[in-house]
Scaffold this active site. Structure first.
Site: not given
Ligand code: IPM
Ligand code: MG
Length: 371
Positions: A195, A228
């Site tokens: 991320k 995600d």
């Protein structure tokens, strides 16, 4: 003089561990008595069972034995009985300590759909059909081991829990290298997952992977993905992936997710590897992805195939016994094709069989295939 026997260490652990290892032991013994392998085999304790006997989830002696072994086969650890213990005594610490002491930084978690099981997935068969991916999870860094960690009490009486996500460039590069090398033997695609949009450690991850790719692996296709989004893409279209490389925590999550695409956690093996030494020796531990399943432990209904396939992975990766690994994987395929199912993968109209029945069927199939 004959070469010294290769040593393997079996660690059944907790919960369904004894049952699935019991079924696998018969498979191992078949290879031994057929003269295909000549391992020196020892079995020992790890996890809650070790805590109960020795007051620690793994003893120094077991760690020493694991380091000395040419390969370790571990089932699973943990259970509600030990959930209230302090962290250092928990069964999971035993597994983490073995990973750390053996230097197992790369965790290979394949997920693929067995054609005969595509109906067992909770996803539509046409979504999962034909997918075959490998998650390479970093296993010794990140938030699992990062310092500082702990729970502290602030001056105002509030408590604060702390964990640290931390990676060095060399930790990132060594696991990325494993992923690129694996991709070269597969479909030559790597998806690197972090991320970087919110985490500095993710920015560094992306940077190091990009640099390594440019200097040594430009023949492999590289894409980057946020974790995600990767979770979403895995259920949307798992066929887009070949090799996924990611950190310890994201790898933990995404590999559970990916494994469920196959229909059962009970089907998937994994390998954890250390650095290859100049002698060619490489620390290695093989384990099913599933946990100790306390809810069904002791009932003899668990699926032993992930454990058995972990042994196949051991034959292939640690001992270069590709023909034997192929034979074992084929035996598993045939048993499934013949309609044999444990409860976790049973479909409408089929009856499920016990752990031991499944194990014995694989042994019988091995004997037939080898005859
Ligand atoms: C795994 C497990 C372990 C982990 C636990 C048992 C410590 O979930 O191997 O994926 O989180 O690494
Ligand atoms: Mg996990």
């Amino acid at each position: 003089m004959t070469a010294p026997k290769k040593k393997i260490l079996l660690l059944p652990g907790d919960g369904i561990g004894t049952e699935v290892m019991g079924a696998t032991r018969k498979v191992i013994d078949w290879f031994q008595s057929a003269g295909r392998t000549a391992f020196e085999i020892t079995e020992d304790l790890v996890g809650g069972i070790s805590y109960d006997k020795h007051g620690t989830p793994v003893t120094a002696a077991v760690i020493a034995r694991a380091k000395e072994a040419d390969a370790v086969l571990l089932a699973c650890v943990g259970g509600p009985k030990w959930d209230t213990l302090p962290f250092k005594d928990r069964p999971e610490r035993g597994l983490l300590a073995i990973r750390k002491e053996m230097g197992l930084f790369a965790n290979l978690r394949p997920a693929l759909v067995f054609d005969v099981l595509s109906g067992a997935s909770t996803l539509k068969a046409d979504v999962v059909k034909g997918f075959d991916l490998m998650i390479v999870r970093e296993l010794l860094g990140g938030v699992y081991f990062g310092e500082p960690r702990g729970i502290e009490t602030l001056p105002n009486g509030e408590r604060r829990g702390i964990n640290t996500q931390v990676y060095t460039s060399s930790e990132i590069r060594r696991v990325a290298r494993v992923a690129f090398e694996l991709a070269r033997k597969r479909r030559k695609k790597v998806c690197s997952v972090e991320k970087a949009n919110v985490m500095e450690s993710g920015v560094l991850w992306r940077d190091e992977v990009t640099k390594l790719h440019a200097t040594e692996f430009s023949d492999v296709d590289l894409v980057h993905m946020y974790a995600d989004n990767c979770a979403m893409q895995l259920v949307r279209c798992p066929r887009q992936f070949d090799v996924i490389v990611t950190d310890n925590l994201f790898g933990d999550l995404l590999s559970d997710l990916a494994s469920m695409l196959t229909g059962s956690l009970g089907m998937l093996p994994s390998a954890s590897l250390g650095l290859k030494e100049a002698s060619g020796r490489q620390a290695a531990l093989f384990e099913p992805i599933h946990g100790s399943a306390p809810d069904i432990a002791g009932r003899g209904v668990a699926n032993p195939l992930a454990m058995i396939l972990s042994y196949a992975m051991m034959l292939r990766y640690s001992f270069n016994l590709a023909a034997d690994a192929d034979l074992l994987e084929k035996a598993v395929q045939n048993v499934l094709s013949a309609g044999l199912r444990t409860a976790d993968i049973v479909e409408a109209g089929q009856t499920s069989v016990a752990t031991a029945v499944m194990g014995d069927a694989v042994v019988k199939e091995l004997a037939q295939l080898a005859a």
